[in-house]
Design a protein around this motif. Structure first.
Motif, PDB file in Angstrom:
ATOM      1  N   THR A   1      -6.483   9.714  12.065  1.00  0.00           N
ATOM      2  CA  THR A   1      -5.352   9.233  12.940  1.00  0.00           C
ATOM      3  C   THR A   1      -4.910   7.732  12.371  1.00  0.00           C
ATOM      4  OG1 THR A   1      -6.029  10.245  14.636  1.00  0.00           O
ATOM      5  CG2 THR A   1      -4.550   8.402  14.999  1.00  0.00           C
ATOM      6  N   LEU A   2      -5.823   6.924  11.690  1.00  0.00           N
ATOM      7  CA  LEU A   2      -5.600   5.499  11.108  1.00  0.00           C
ATOM      8  C   LEU A   2      -4.726   6.057   9.796  1.00  0.00           C
ATOM      9  CD1 LEU A   2      -8.687   3.583  11.638  1.00  0.00           C
ATOM     10  CD2 LEU A   2      -6.335   3.287  12.602  1.00  0.00           C
ATOM     11  N   ASP A   3      -5.121   7.181   8.939  1.00  0.00           N
ATOM     12  CA  ASP A   3      -4.570   7.471   7.865  1.00  0.00           C
ATOM     13  C   ASP A   3      -3.045   7.692   7.943  1.00  0.00           C
ATOM     14  OD1 ASP A   3      -4.465   8.085   4.891  1.00  0.00           O
ATOM     15  OD2 ASP A   3      -4.301  10.197   5.419  1.00  0.00           O
ATOM     16  N   ARG A   4      -2.645   8.564   9.077  1.00  0.00           N
ATOM     17  CA  ARG A   4      -1.440   8.915   9.184  1.00  0.00           C
ATOM     18  C   ARG A   4      -0.492   7.597   9.906  1.00  0.00           C
ATOM     19  NH1 ARG A   4      -4.081  13.378  11.423  1.00  0.00           N
ATOM     20  NH2 ARG A   4      -3.855  12.685  13.564  1.00  0.00           N
ATOM     21  N   TRP A   5      -1.186   6.950  10.623  1.00  0.00           N
ATOM     22  CA  TRP A   5      -0.707   5.531  10.925  1.00  0.00           C
ATOM     23  C   TRP A   5      -0.308   4.586   9.704  1.00  0.00           C
ATOM     24  CZ3 TRP A   5      -1.862   0.279  11.088  1.00  0.00           C
ATOM     25  CH2 TRP A   5      -1.165  -0.237  11.533  1.00  0.00           C
ATOM     26  N   LEU A   6      -1.273   4.433   8.920  1.00  0.00           N
ATOM     27  CA  LEU A   6      -1.044   3.517   7.609  1.00  0.00           C
ATOM     28  C   LEU A   6      -0.068   3.972   6.839  1.00  0.00           C
ATOM     29  CD1 LEU A   6      -1.965   0.959   6.498  1.00  0.00           C
ATOM     30  CD2 LEU A   6      -3.553   1.983   5.170  1.00  0.00           C
ATOM     31  N   GLN A   7      -0.210   5.459   6.805  1.00  0.00           N
ATOM     32  CA  GLN A   7       1.085   6.123   5.720  1.00  0.00           C
ATOM     33  C   GLN A   7       2.445   5.939   6.326  1.00  0.00           C
ATOM     34  OE1 GLN A   7       0.143   9.835   3.614  1.00  0.00           O
ATOM     35  NE2 GLN A   7      -2.133   9.301   3.789  1.00  0.00           N
ATOM     36  N   GLY A   8       2.347   5.899   7.463  1.00  0.00           N
ATOM     37  CA  GLY A   8       3.659   5.967   8.126  1.00  0.00           C
ATOM     38  C   GLY A   8       4.230   4.451   8.120  1.00  0.00           C
ATOM     39  N   ILE A   9       3.431   3.527   8.369  1.00  0.00           N
ATOM     40  CA  ILE A   9       3.842   2.233   8.186  1.00  0.00           C
ATOM     41  C   ILE A   9       4.205   1.781   6.535  1.00  0.00           C
ATOM     42  CG2 ILE A   9       3.410   1.456  10.343  1.00  0.00           C
ATOM     43  CD1 ILE A   9       1.252  -0.380   8.751  1.00  0.00           C
ATOM     44  N   ALA A  10       3.389   2.308   5.734  1.00  0.00           N
ATOM     45  CA  ALA A  10       3.351   2.134   4.261  1.00  0.00           C
ATOM     46  C   ALA A  10       4.831   2.746   3.570  1.00  0.00           C
ATOM     47  CB  ALA A  10       2.129   2.267   3.519  1.00  0.00           C
ATOM     48  N   SER A  11       5.378   3.740   4.390  1.00  0.00           N
ATOM     49  CA  SER A  11       6.564   4.197   3.607  1.00  0.00           C
ATOM     50  C   SER A  11       7.942   3.529   4.188  1.00  0.00           C
ATOM     51  CB  SER A  11       6.703   5.559   4.695  1.00  0.00           C
ATOM     52  OG  SER A  11       7.329   5.535   5.881  1.00  0.00           O
ATOM     53  N   ASN A  12       7.581   2.449   4.878  1.00  0.00           N
ATOM     54  CA  ASN A  12       8.746   1.401   5.126  1.00  0.00           C
ATOM     55  C   ASN A  12       8.769   0.211   4.293  1.00  0.00           C
ATOM     56  OD1 ASN A  12      10.221  -0.728   6.360  1.00  0.00           O
ATOM     57  ND2 ASN A  12      10.053  -0.007   8.513  1.00  0.00           N
ATOM     58  N   THR A  13       9.780   0.103   3.403  1.00  0.00           N
ATOM     59  CA  THR A  13       9.696  -0.816   2.296  1.00  0.00           C
ATOM     60  C   THR A  13       9.878  -2.357   3.060  1.00  0.00           C
ATOM     61  OG1 THR A  13      11.995  -0.530   1.979  1.00  0.00           O
ATOM     62  CG2 THR A  13      10.454   0.594   0.450  1.00  0.00           C
ATOM     63  N   ASN A  14      10.148  -2.343   4.003  1.00  0.00           N
ATOM     64  CA  ASN A  14      10.463  -3.660   4.777  1.00  0.00           C
ATOM     65  C   ASN A  14       9.086  -4.260   5.125  1.00  0.00           C
ATOM     66  OD1 ASN A  14      13.170  -4.113   4.238  1.00  0.00           O
ATOM     67  ND2 ASN A  14      13.639  -2.930   6.095  1.00  0.00           N
ATOM     68  N   VAL A  15       8.312  -3.189   5.554  1.00  0.00           N
ATOM     69  CA  VAL A  15       6.879  -3.316   6.157  1.00  0.00           C
ATOM     70  C   VAL A  15       6.011  -3.960   4.964  1.00  0.00           C
ATOM     71  CG1 VAL A  15       4.782  -2.555   7.092  1.00  0.00           C
ATOM     72  CG2 VAL A  15       7.015  -2.175   8.314  1.00  0.00           C
ATOM     73  N   LEU A  16       6.151  -3.232   3.784  1.00  0.00           N
ATOM     74  CA  LEU A  16       5.435  -3.277   2.734  1.00  0.00           C
ATOM     75  C   LEU A  16       5.574  -4.863   2.342  1.00  0.00           C
ATOM     76  CD1 LEU A  16       5.548  -0.207   0.651  1.00  0.00           C
ATOM     77  CD2 LEU A  16       3.660  -1.001   1.871  1.00  0.00           C
ATOM     78  N   ARG A  17       6.797  -5.494   2.301  1.00  0.00           N
ATOM     79  CA  ARG A  17       7.114  -6.822   1.780  1.00  0.00           C
ATOM     80  C   ARG A  17       6.607  -7.831   2.762  1.00  0.00           C
ATOM     81  NH1 ARG A  17      12.802  -4.547   0.601  1.00  0.00           N
ATOM     82  NH2 ARG A  17      12.511  -3.764  -1.705  1.00  0.00           N
ATOM     83  N   THR A  18       6.004  -7.475   3.959  1.00  0.00           N
ATOM     84  CA  THR A  18       5.468  -8.745   4.724  1.00  0.00           C
ATOM     85  C   THR A  18       4.069  -9.221   4.366  1.00  0.00           C
ATOM     86  OG1 THR A  18       4.324  -7.182   5.953  1.00  0.00           O
ATOM     87  CG2 THR A  18       6.635  -7.578   6.699  1.00  0.00           C
ATOM     88  N   GLN A  19       3.939 -10.255   4.551  1.00  0.00           N
ATOM     89  CA  GLN A  19       2.863 -11.160   4.195  1.00  0.00           C
ATOM     90  C   GLN A  19       1.495 -10.393   4.853  1.00  0.00           C
ATOM     91  OE1 GLN A  19       2.463 -13.729   1.886  1.00  0.00           O
ATOM     92  NE2 GLN A  19       0.363 -13.857   2.226  1.00  0.00           N
ATOM     93  N   SER A  20       1.833 -10.039   5.970  1.00  0.00           N
ATOM     94  CA  SER A  20       0.682  -9.306   6.805  1.00  0.00           C
ATOM     95  C   SER A  20       0.292  -8.144   6.130  1.00  0.00           C
ATOM     96  CB  SER A  20       1.036  -8.850   8.223  1.00  0.00           C
ATOM     97  OG  SER A  20       1.570 -10.024   9.003  1.00  0.00           O
ATOM     98  N   MET A  21       1.097  -7.296   5.663  1.00  0.00           N
ATOM     99  CA  MET A  21       0.916  -5.932   4.696  1.00  0.00           C
ATOM    100  C   MET A  21       0.049  -6.384   3.643  1.00  0.00           C
ATOM    101  SD  MET A  21       0.993  -2.881   5.459  1.00  0.00           S
ATOM    102  CE  MET A  21       1.159  -1.151   4.758  1.00  0.00           C
ATOM    103  N   TYR A  22       0.666  -7.353   3.068  1.00  0.00           N
ATOM    104  CA  TYR A  22       0.066  -7.765   1.612  1.00  0.00           C
ATOM    105  C   TYR A  22      -1.265  -8.082   1.796  1.00  0.00           C
ATOM    106  CZ  TYR A  22      -0.671 -10.696  -2.431  1.00  0.00           C
ATOM    107  OH  TYR A  22      -1.225 -11.322  -3.743  1.00  0.00           O
ATOM    108  N   GLN A  23      -1.790  -9.033   2.757  1.00  0.00           N
ATOM    109  CA  GLN A  23      -2.934  -9.220   3.126  1.00  0.00           C
ATOM    110  C   GLN A  23      -4.168  -8.385   3.722  1.00  0.00           C
ATOM    111  OE1 GLN A  23      -2.411 -12.587   5.816  1.00  0.00           O
ATOM    112  NE2 GLN A  23      -2.110 -14.015   4.469  1.00  0.00           N
ATOM    113  N   PHE A  24      -3.627  -7.389   4.254  1.00  0.00           N
ATOM    114  CA  PHE A  24      -4.312  -6.367   4.754  1.00  0.00           C
ATOM    115  C   PHE A  24      -4.828  -5.519   3.438  1.00  0.00           C
ATOM    116  CE2 PHE A  24      -4.960  -1.565   6.232  1.00  0.00           C
ATOM    117  CZ  PHE A  24      -5.731  -1.908   7.062  1.00  0.00           C
ATOM    118  N   LEU A  25      -3.578  -5.228   2.423  1.00  0.00           N
ATOM    119  CA  LEU A  25      -4.110  -4.454   1.496  1.00  0.00           C
ATOM    120  C   LEU A  25      -4.702  -5.074   0.258  1.00  0.00           C
ATOM    121  CD1 LEU A  25      -0.797  -2.151   1.053  1.00  0.00           C
ATOM    122  CD2 LEU A  25      -3.015  -1.466   2.225  1.00  0.00           C
TER     123      LEU A  25
END
Length: 103
Positions: free
Chosen positions: A79-103
């Motif tokens: 479930t977490l894999d599907r959730w993470l892949q879903g948000i990682a498909s959004n380039t605007n989300v990928l550009r956030t500091q929060s996503m950068y720090q998480f990954l």
């Protein structure tokens, strides 16, 4: 920017109070792949930070930290894999500091 993320596994950290850890594998073009280890609350924190910027971020599944049974953890991992892949498909989300720090 091609980025591939996967919640590839899980483990149980055997401390005084055992807890689950999820294994996140990340691969980006022109970079060596890397792995990060996140507890469920790390996913929660990411969602809480992103929801202020992107109100369409889906909810996380409910997680019982007391249940460390392998079948349960595998279900959470999927479930977490599907959730993470879903948000990682959004380039605007990928550009956030929060996503950068998480990954």
């Amino acid at each position: 920017m091609a980025l591939r993320v996967e919640v590839a596994g899980y483990g149980v950290c055997q401390t005084n109070a055992p807890y689950a850890v999820f294994v996140v594998c990340v691969q980006q073009e022109n970079w060596e792949p890397w792995t990060v280890y996140r507890r469920y609350n790390g996913f929660q924190l990411l969602r809480d930070q992103l929801i202020h910027l992107h109100t369409t971020i889906s909810s996380l599944p409910v997680f019982n930290p007391e249940n460390l049974q392998l079948e349960y953890l595998e279900s959470c991992r999927e479930t977490l894999d599907r959730w993470l892949q879903g948000i990682a498909s959004n380039t605007n989300v990928l550009r956030t500091q929060s996503m950068y720090q998480f990954l």
